[in-house]
Each structure stands twice: as structure tokens, then as C-alpha cells.
Motif scaffolding. Structure first.
Motif, PDB file in Angstrom:
ATOM      1  N   THR A  89       0.814  -1.222   0.000  1.00 23.53           N
ATOM      2  CA  THR A  89       0.000   0.000   0.000  1.00 23.53           C
ATOM      3  C   THR A  89       0.844   1.267   0.000  1.00 23.53           C
ATOM      4  O   THR A  89       0.454   2.281  -0.572  1.00 23.53           O
ATOM      5  CB  THR A  89      -0.938   0.008   1.219  1.00 23.53           C
ATOM      6  N   THR A  90       2.009   1.218   0.669  1.00 21.84           N
ATOM      7  CA  THR A  90       2.876   2.393   0.757  1.00 21.84           C
ATOM      8  C   THR A  90       4.295   2.003   0.365  1.00 21.84           C
ATOM      9  O   THR A  90       4.834   1.012   0.866  1.00 21.84           O
ATOM     10  CB  THR A  90       2.894   2.968   2.184  1.00 21.84           C
ATOM     11  N   PHE A  91       4.888   2.795  -0.530  1.00 24.07           N
ATOM     12  CA  PHE A  91       6.254   2.527  -0.985  1.00 24.07           C
ATOM     13  C   PHE A  91       7.053   3.814  -0.896  1.00 24.07           C
ATOM     14  O   PHE A  91       6.753   4.790  -1.574  1.00 24.07           O
ATOM     15  CB  PHE A  91       6.248   2.010  -2.422  1.00 24.07           C
ATOM     16  N   GLY A 132      -1.437  -2.808  -5.843  1.00 29.70           N
ATOM     17  CA  GLY A 132      -2.468  -2.008  -5.184  1.00 29.70           C
ATOM     18  C   GLY A 132      -1.920  -0.849  -4.382  1.00 29.70           C
ATOM     19  O   GLY A 132      -2.552  -0.414  -3.417  1.00 29.70           O
ATOM     20  N   VAL A 133      -0.786  -0.302  -4.776  1.00 26.54           N
ATOM     21  CA  VAL A 133      -0.165   0.782  -4.017  1.00 26.54           C
ATOM     22  C   VAL A 133      -1.050   2.024  -4.026  1.00 26.54           C
ATOM     23  O   VAL A 133      -1.652   2.379  -5.038  1.00 26.54           O
ATOM     24  CB  VAL A 133       1.244   1.104  -4.573  1.00 26.54           C
ATOM     25  N   THR A 134      -1.129   2.705  -2.872  1.00 30.03           N
ATOM     26  CA  THR A 134      -1.889   3.958  -2.781  1.00 30.03           C
ATOM     27  C   THR A 134      -0.981   5.164  -2.559  1.00 30.03           C
ATOM     28  O   THR A 134      -1.357   6.287  -2.879  1.00 30.03           O
ATOM     29  CB  THR A 134      -2.918   3.891  -1.632  1.00 30.03           C
ATOM     30  N   GLN A 135       0.222   4.939  -1.996  1.00 30.62           N
ATOM     31  CA  GLN A 135       1.143   6.041  -1.725  1.00 30.62           C
ATOM     32  C   GLN A 135       2.547   5.683  -2.206  1.00 30.62           C
ATOM     33  O   GLN A 135       3.079   4.636  -1.836  1.00 30.62           O
ATOM     34  CB  GLN A 135       1.196   6.361  -0.230  1.00 30.62           C
ATOM     35  N   ILE A 136       3.129   6.566  -3.010  1.00 32.94           N
ATOM     36  CA  ILE A 136       4.506   6.414  -3.471  1.00 32.94           C
ATOM     37  C   ILE A 136       5.269   7.688  -3.143  1.00 32.94           C
ATOM     38  O   ILE A 136       4.816   8.794  -3.455  1.00 32.94           O
ATOM     39  CB  ILE A 136       4.575   6.135  -4.982  1.00 32.94           C
ATOM     40  N   ASP A 137       6.411   7.520  -2.501  1.00 28.87           N
ATOM     41  CA  ASP A 137       7.267   8.650  -2.112  1.00 28.87           C
ATOM     42  C   ASP A 137       8.692   8.302  -2.531  1.00 28.87           C
ATOM     43  O   ASP A 137       9.346   7.463  -1.910  1.00 28.87           O
ATOM     44  CB  ASP A 137       7.176   8.873  -0.596  1.00 28.87           C
ATOM     45  N   ILE A 138       9.160   8.915  -3.620  1.00 29.17           N
ATOM     46  CA  ILE A 138      10.490   8.616  -4.153  1.00 29.17           C
ATOM     47  C   ILE A 138      11.332   9.871  -4.143  1.00 29.17           C
ATOM     48  O   ILE A 138      10.977  10.886  -4.742  1.00 29.17           O
ATOM     49  CB  ILE A 138      10.409   8.042  -5.580  1.00 29.17           C
ATOM     50  N   GLU A 159      -3.020   7.189  -4.873  1.00 27.64           N
ATOM     51  CA  GLU A 159      -3.712   8.340  -4.297  1.00 27.64           C
ATOM     52  C   GLU A 159      -2.755   9.463  -3.902  1.00 27.64           C
ATOM     53  O   GLU A 159      -3.145  10.629  -3.915  1.00 27.64           O
ATOM     54  CB  GLU A 159      -4.519   7.906  -3.067  1.00 27.64           C
ATOM     55  N   VAL A 160      -1.533   9.123  -3.526  1.00 30.50           N
ATOM     56  CA  VAL A 160      -0.526  10.117  -3.136  1.00 30.50           C
ATOM     57  C   VAL A 160       0.770   9.818  -3.874  1.00 30.50           C
ATOM     58  O   VAL A 160       1.272   8.690  -3.803  1.00 30.50           O
ATOM     59  CB  VAL A 160      -0.267  10.109  -1.610  1.00 30.50           C
ATOM     60  N   LEU A 161       1.304  10.820  -4.569  1.00 27.99           N
ATOM     61  CA  LEU A 161       2.557  10.661  -5.308  1.00 27.99           C
ATOM     62  C   LEU A 161       3.499  11.799  -4.955  1.00 27.99           C
ATOM     63  O   LEU A 161       3.165  12.970  -5.145  1.00 27.99           O
ATOM     64  CB  LEU A 161       2.292  10.650  -6.817  1.00 27.99           C
ATOM     65  N   LYS A 162       4.675  11.445  -4.409  1.00 21.36           N
ATOM     66  CA  LYS A 162       5.696  12.424  -4.068  1.00 21.36           C
ATOM     67  C   LYS A 162       6.967  12.075  -4.828  1.00 21.36           C
ATOM     68  O   LYS A 162       7.502  10.977  -4.678  1.00 21.36           O
ATOM     69  CB  LYS A 162       5.964  12.426  -2.555  1.00 21.36           C
ATOM     70  N   LEU A 163       7.435  13.015  -5.646  1.00 21.48           N
ATOM     71  CA  LEU A 163       8.627  12.784  -6.453  1.00 21.48           C
ATOM     72  C   LEU A 163       9.621  13.919  -6.259  1.00 21.48           C
ATOM     73  O   LEU A 163       9.275  15.091  -6.428  1.00 21.48           O
ATOM     74  CB  LEU A 163       8.259  12.686  -7.938  1.00 21.48           C
ATOM     75  N   ASN A 164      10.841  13.547  -5.897  1.00 23.77           N
ATOM     76  CA  ASN A 164      11.952  14.488  -5.827  1.00 23.77           C
ATOM     77  C   ASN A 164      13.093  13.808  -6.570  1.00 23.77           C
ATOM     78  O   ASN A 164      13.888  13.074  -5.978  1.00 23.77           O
ATOM     79  CB  ASN A 164      12.316  14.773  -4.365  1.00 23.77           C
ATOM     80  N   VAL A 165      13.142  14.019  -7.869  1.00 21.66           N
ATOM     81  CA  VAL A 165      14.003  13.205  -8.724  1.00 21.66           C
ATOM     82  C   VAL A 165      14.693  14.054  -9.789  1.00 21.66           C
ATOM     83  O   VAL A 165      14.292  15.193 -10.061  1.00 21.66           O
ATOM     84  CB  VAL A 165      13.185  12.093  -9.425  1.00 21.66           C
ATOM     85  N   LYS A 181      -4.961  12.001  -5.429  1.00 17.34           N
ATOM     86  CA  LYS A 181      -5.483  13.154  -4.686  1.00 17.34           C
ATOM     87  C   LYS A 181      -4.384  14.139  -4.311  1.00 17.34           C
ATOM     88  O   LYS A 181      -4.644  15.329  -4.141  1.00 17.34           O
ATOM     89  CB  LYS A 181      -6.200  12.673  -3.421  1.00 17.34           C
ATOM     90  N   GLU A 182      -3.142  13.650  -4.138  1.00 20.46           N
ATOM     91  CA  GLU A 182      -2.024  14.518  -3.764  1.00 20.46           C
ATOM     92  C   GLU A 182      -0.854  14.292  -4.701  1.00 20.46           C
ATOM     93  O   GLU A 182      -0.471  13.143  -4.947  1.00 20.46           O
ATOM     94  CB  GLU A 182      -1.566  14.255  -2.323  1.00 20.46           C
ATOM     95  N   LEU A 183      -0.288  15.393  -5.200  1.00 16.85           N
ATOM     96  CA  LEU A 183       0.879  15.331  -6.076  1.00 16.85           C
ATOM     97  C   LEU A 183       1.914  16.342  -5.590  1.00 16.85           C
ATOM     98  O   LEU A 183       1.634  17.538  -5.533  1.00 16.85           O
ATOM     99  CB  LEU A 183       0.482  15.626  -7.522  1.00 16.85           C
TER     100      LEU A 183
END
Length: 321
Positions: A89-91, A132-138, A159-165, A181-183
Motif C-alpha cells: 500500500t505504501t512505498f 495495489g499501491v496507494t502512496q509512493i514517495d520517491i 492516491e498520493v505521489l511524491k517525487l523528488n528526482v 489526490k495529492e501530487l
């Protein structure tokens, strides 16, 4: 004595073990395997994966524990291979993050970033997309980056995607993230094309958008989203050139934080839902045209309940008496 010697850990239900381990950084979850036989392989069923190479620093000038990075890569490979859960669910994947603020401030060069084969990194990033991931923070900055995996732009459960790449944001024409919902995007250099605008437009459920980094001032910038509730734009400014144009079409926006150079032209739609705004425009010299430009941006904010003005905005208001 029988009660005192009982192994209570071994009697915990699987669901409780999973919840406990999923709340820990993955390296700590793996460490629990020595507690008892019951816990030996429990970490392979966690639904939340959290990898962080801290306190490693790859900076040429301020290097620290660089020799440990191959061990970190092997650790991530081994955990992903051992993972038995069908759901992730969270990565969260963070490495070289100690260099990120320095790179954004021009203190570090590309040589300060780790080298890593793109296919190797792609395998890490693609791992949760079919689970089935809902949150990714890379948070990952590497030498010679390529494009982000196209599969990232079509994950329907996200549902949540955080990218600092450092990867290129080449957004496919047919992309869609229906439940996002969140980018959060942090980029050393945002693309000068319409990639970000198309990305936002392809997220029909998007409620929060946060952008931080550098966008060439001469490039126009446009955000259009009827679902957006919170918008943060923080573009770093390195020279005195104005932005050519800023377009905001966000009729249901409730919160706005905007920091950028002054634009030569503003096109701001209806902001009647706005409750709070923080505005910081860089005014490198005062002229009547610049004052008019700032006021044209502030005018649609007239109905906001809480308004915070900084730097150039305050100068403009004072200039007008």
C-alpha cells in the motif's frame, strides 16, 4: 511461572504483526526477525516498504559512508525479492537525499550523485505498481537519469505521489491517474513544455498540488484543475528575468501559496472559494508596469479571508500609497 515464561510475541495474530511491522522503517522491520521463530519471516508480509540510505552522503566535498551504498542496494534487492505480500500500500524510497538541498542551491554537481543502472532503479520503482499501491514517495537523484517509468502514469490505485528526482517528466499523451489526490513534485529543473500542466489535467481527483524547484522564468506556466483545493508553487529564482505568463484556472481552490518571479502577464480565473493565500513575488526593481502586474495578480484575491503578502507585494502596495 508458566504465565511468566509464555512467549506472548508468538501468540500475536498475523494482522497485528503486519500492522506493527508496517509502521516501522523496513530495516527495523527486518531486524525483528531475530526476536523469535514466529517473527523470523514476518517482515516478508508487510504492506508498507520504507527504504532510506541515510546517513550516507555522496557529496564529493562532504562524503560520508559512501562505501555502504552497495550494501543499501543489495538490501533493497533482497527485501523486494523476499516480499510475499500481494499488496504494497505504501512505498517510500529515499537515497542521496542528503545531497538534494545542496544540489538545488548549486553547491553540488552531478559528480556528487550516485551512479546506478537505470534498469535496476526502474525495477525498484515499478515493484509496487501492480500491488495495489496507494502512496509512493520517491526521493532519488542519480547521475545520467532517464525518463520516469511510463507505468507510473497509469497506476489506477495511486492516491498520493511524491517525487523528488532528476528524471525527466515526459508525460505520456494517454496517461491517467484517476484516483490521485495529492501530487508533490520537486525538480532541479522543471520542463519548459506543458508536461506539468498535462499531468495535472490528467488527474481528475487531484486536491493538493505542491511544486518546488526551478522553472526558467521566460517559460509560461499554466495550471487548470476543477478539483484542486490546495496549491503550492515555490519556484526558486536565480536571476532577475520575469516570467512570461502565469495561468491559473482553479475555481474551487481554498489555499494558495505562490512564490515566483513577477510575471509579465497573469490570467487568473474565479477564486471565490479561496480562504487563505500567501503571495511572494520577486520584484527586482520598481516600475509602474511591474506594479500593475502585481496588482493584476492580487485583484482576484480580494475575497480571501486571510491574505499574507511578502516582499514585492508589500512594495507594490506601499508604492500605490
Amino acid at each position: 511461572m508458566a504465565v511468566k515464561d509464555r512467549d506472548r510475541i508468538s501468540n500475536l495474530p498475523d494482522v497485528l504483526l503486519d500492522n506493527i511491522l508496517s509502521s516501522l522503517p523496513t530495516k527495523d522491520a527486518v531486524a525483528t526477525s531475530v526476536l523469535s521463530w514466529r517473527w523470523r519471516w514476518a517482515f516478508t508480509w508487510v504492506r508498507c516498504l520504507d527504504f532510506d540510505d541515510s546517513p550516507i552522503s555522496h557529496c564529493v566535498e562532504y562524503s560520508h559512508l559512501i562505501d555502504s551504498f552497495p550494501s543499501f542496494k543489495a538490501f533493497v534487492d533482497n527485501i523486494l525479492q523476499a516480499c510475499q505480500s500481494e499488496r504494497t500500500t505504501t512505498f517510500r524510497l529515499h537515497f542521496a537525499k542528503n545531497n538534494i538541498s545542496r544540489c538545488l542551491s548549486h553547491y553540488c554537481s552531478e559528480e556528487c550523485l550516485p551512479e546506478m543502472e537505470l534498469e535496476h532503479l526502474y525495477a525498484w520503482m515499478k515493484f509496487p505498481l501492480t500491488r495495489g499501491v496507494t502512496q509512493i514517495d520517491i526521493c532519488a537523484r542519480v547521475q545520467n537519469p532517464g525518463k520516469l517509468p511510463s507505468a507510473l502514469y497509469s497506476c489506477r490505485t495511486l492516491e498520493v505521489l511524491k517525487l523528488n528526482v532528476t528524471f525527466d517528466l515526459e508525460v505520456p499523451l494517454s496517461m491517467c491517474l484517476p484516483n490521485l489526490k495529492e501530487l508533490h513534485l520537486t525538480k532541479y529543473d522543471f520542463p519548459v513544455d506543458d508536461s506539468v500542466s498535462r499531468l495535472v489535467s490528467s488527474c481528475p481527483s487531484l486536491e493538493l498540488l505542491a511544486l518546488e524547484g526551478h522553472l526558467t522564468p521566460s517559460s509560461p506556466f499554466s495550471i487548470s484543475s476543477p478539483s484542486l483545493r490546495r496549491l503550492t508553487i515555490n519556484f526558486l529564482v536565480w536571476d532577475g528575468r520575469p516570467r512570461s505568463k502565469l495561468v491559473l484556472d482553479v475555481p474551487n481552490l481554498e489555499y494558495l501559496m505562490y512564490q515566483d518571479v513577477l510575471a509579465m502577464q497573469y490570467s487568473i480565473g474565479d477564486l471565490n472559494s479561496l480562504v487563505e493565500a500567501e503571495v511572494d513575488t520577486m520584484l527586482f526593481y520598481t516600475s509602474e508596469r511591474q506594479i500593475d502586474n502585481i496588482l493584476s495578480f492580487l485583484s482576484p484575491l480580494s475575497n480571501v479571508r486571510r491574505l499574507f503578502l511578502m516582499r514585492g507585494c508589500v512594495e507594490a502596495v506601499n508604492y500605490c500609497g
